[in-house]
Design an enzyme around this catalytic site. Structure first.
Site, PDB file in Angstrom:
ATOM      1  N   GLN A 133      -5.643  -4.887   6.943  1.00  0.00           N
ATOM      2  CA  GLN A 133      -5.884  -6.143   6.292  1.00  0.00           C
ATOM      3  C   GLN A 133      -6.403  -7.070   7.438  1.00  0.00           C
ATOM      4  O   GLN A 133      -6.754  -7.957   6.471  1.00  0.00           O
ATOM      5  CB  GLN A 133      -6.778  -6.261   4.936  1.00  0.00           C
ATOM      6  N   HIS A 190       0.740  -1.345  -0.265  1.00  0.00           N
ATOM      7  CA  HIS A 190      -0.277  -0.223   0.015  1.00  0.00           C
ATOM      8  C   HIS A 190       1.124   1.162  -0.033  1.00  0.00           C
ATOM      9  O   HIS A 190       2.090   1.291   0.594  1.00  0.00           O
ATOM     10  CB  HIS A 190      -0.429  -0.091   1.314  1.00  0.00           C
ATOM     11  N   ASP A 238       3.044  -5.029   7.477  1.00  0.00           N
ATOM     12  CA  ASP A 238       1.367  -3.715   7.283  1.00  0.00           C
ATOM     13  C   ASP A 238      -0.079  -4.299   7.693  1.00  0.00           C
ATOM     14  O   ASP A 238      -0.021  -5.050   6.912  1.00  0.00           O
ATOM     15  CB  ASP A 238       1.641  -3.124   6.830  1.00  0.00           C
TER      16      ASP A 238
HETATM   17  N1  PMP Z   1      -2.226  -0.792   4.481  1.00  0.00           N
HETATM   18  C1  PMP Z   1      -3.464  -1.466   3.956  1.00  0.00           C
HETATM   19  C2  PMP Z   1      -2.966  -2.752   3.208  1.00  0.00           C
HETATM   20  C3  PMP Z   1      -4.147  -1.048   3.790  1.00  0.00           C
HETATM   21  O1  PMP Z   1      -5.142  -1.400   3.195  1.00  0.00           O
HETATM   22  C4  PMP Z   1      -4.707   0.488   4.526  1.00  0.00           C
HETATM   23  C5  PMP Z   1      -6.200   1.468   4.130  1.00  0.00           C
HETATM   24  N2  PMP Z   1      -6.056   0.990   3.160  1.00  0.00           N
HETATM   25  C6  PMP Z   1      -3.619   1.071   5.129  1.00  0.00           C
HETATM   26  C7  PMP Z   1      -2.449   0.025   4.833  1.00  0.00           C
HETATM   27  C8  PMP Z   1      -4.451   2.383   5.623  1.00  0.00           C
HETATM   28  O2  PMP Z   1      -4.800   2.576   6.072  1.00  0.00           O
HETATM   29  P1  PMP Z   1      -5.340   4.218   6.843  1.00  0.00           P
HETATM   30  O3  PMP Z   1      -5.375   4.507   5.545  1.00  0.00           O
HETATM   31  O4  PMP Z   1      -6.028   3.626   8.020  1.00  0.00           O
HETATM   32  O5  PMP Z   1      -3.988   4.491   7.302  1.00  0.00           O
END
Ligand code: PMP
Length: 429
Positions: free
Chosen positions: A224, A144, A221
């Protein structure tokens, strides 16, 4: 695991705690719009955008509203009753999260704004101080932007290099390539546990072991993963692990950074200010105990109360049952979409290494148009690059559609998704 744990979810009872799911939207079908006809009576919301943000059940909303009605105050152990209550609630939220993910106490749990801020905390505190020319940051092609952009930019500022572990044609990590990428030059491996675009569940323990074999750190991370499956950070062995409250039936505005205590002890603070200090003079300052050293200013107190309630709520349902429910829905959706014949599906085929989401494209219909037709059916999905632009470049598409599931979703809702696709196909034929 007891048999009771494996019983399917009582989705009807679960849905009763989410009034938002009763909402109806009056939307014109494409043919009605073309003919200028009046809109239908409302269609009930089908919410399949859970990977972006999950809905919030009554117990979580109630916990936060009770807090505001009865205990609202600032923390940091003020002398009066309300501050004591708020401080205890805030501290206990750390304890509860620590237990939920198998951390060794509240010292290993820092509350951030979200996963993104947790990534930045480590990148700035550790990366900016420790990385330099010759060091390598190893990421995956399915990161991400929260991790990819953060490490890329910190690497640029420090002279370090970024390497990306490739994905294979099934949407899984190429672990041979991982073994090539992770070397004695690796300073940190940052990998997503479950891909928000492909649904792939990565072999994170293996990646962590590879990092440690080369004396590198490992950041996972879990944005998910934690909402959807049992996660034990001690089992995984990661040095850092991050996730967000708003993707796990909790509120927005709060995220979690788990870190091994000895690393948190060594790390410099990321943000400075009140609440994170022990002693301040005009010349210098020293830092408070963990985890407060990393939580300056007034923290997200009501959100911490909400996150605590969300963890209690999920634990009562049972994380293994949640995982099974999502796997069931993702498998059903994958099979239904695959049977359409003109739907391209991304990520691994259904199985234990696919999480509860399905990324896809309908041939000859742009994902944004598809999402718009879905919206005409009150079916909420997401379309775009899902903050994984380089991955989409690799897949050769600008955007994809994504349906993602949670505890309150049903097979009938998947059927509505498929019906909406049929409508889109007719419209664009
Ligand atoms: N990592 C992953 C795998 C995500 O799916 C997301 C949210 N789409 C994030 C990081 C970022 O999360 P946040 O917007 O709550 O910081």
């Amino acid at each position: 695991m007891s048999q009771q744990d494996l019983e399917p979810l009582d989705v009807e009872a679960i849905r009763a705690e989410y009034p938002i799911l009763e909402r109806e939207f009056s939307v014109a079908s494409p043919t009605q719009r073309a003919d200028g006809e009046a809109v239908d009576d409302g269609s009930q919301l089908v919410y399949l955008d859970n990977a972006a943000t999950t809905q919030t059940p009554d117990p979580v909303v109630d916990a936060m509203s009770d807090y505001y009605r009865e205990s609202n105050s600032n923390v940091h152990r003020g002398i009066h009753h309300l501050s004591q209550e708020a401080s205890i609630a805030y501290e206990e939220a750390h304890d509860c999260v620590a237990e939920f993910i198998g951390a060794d106490g509240r010292e290993e749990i820092v509350f951030t704004k979200n996963t993104t801020e947790a990534e930045n905390l480590v990148a700035y505190s550790w990366g900016l101080n420790e990385l330099g020319p010759g060091d390598e940051v190893v990421l995956t092609e399915m990161e991400h932007h929260a991790s990819l952009v953060t490490w890329q930019q910190i690497a640029k500022r420090t002279g370090a290099d970024c390497k990306y572990i490739e994905i294979d044609e099934t949407g899984r990590l190429d672990m041979d390539h991982a073994r090539e990428c992770i070397t004695d030059d690796t300073a940190i491996v940052s990998a997503v546990h479950v891909s928000n675009a492909l649904g792939t569940v990565n072999p994170v323990s293996e990646l962590v072991d590879l990092a440690h074999d080369h004396d590198a750190l490992a950041f996972i991370d879990g944005a998910q993963a934690v909402p959807n499956r049992p996660v034990d950070v001690a089992d995984i062995g990661a040095d850092f692990y991050a996730f967000s409250g708003h993707k796990m039936a909790g509120p927005t505005g709060i995220g979690v950074l788990y870190g091994k205590r000895h690393l948190f002890e060594e790390l410099e603070p990321y943000l400075y200010g009140g609440g994170m200090i022990r002693k301040v003079t005009f010349e210098d300052s020293t830092w408070a105990d963990l985890p407060w050293k990393f939580e300056p200013g007034t923290p997200p107190i009501a959100e911490a109360v909400g996150l605590h309630a969300a963890v209690d709520y999920l634990e009562e349902i049972g994380m293994e049952r949640i995982r099974e429910h999502e796997e069931m829905l993702a498998t059903y959706a994958y099979e239904q979409l695959d049977a359409e014949g003109d739907v391209e599906l991304y990520g691994p085929e259904p199985g234990p290494d696919r999480g509860g989401l399905v990324g896809f494209n309908l041939e000859s219909v742009h994902a944004h148009d598809l999402a718009s037709i879905m919206n005409d059916h009150a079916v909420a999905i997401r379309a775009g690059d899902h903050c994984t632009q380089p991955l989409h470049d690799k897949l050769g598409v600008a955007a994809s559609a994504r349906a993602s599931f949670y505890v309150y979703n049903t097979r009938e809702e998947v059927d509505e998704l498929v019906a909406a696709i049929d409508d889109a196909r007719q419209l664009f034929a």
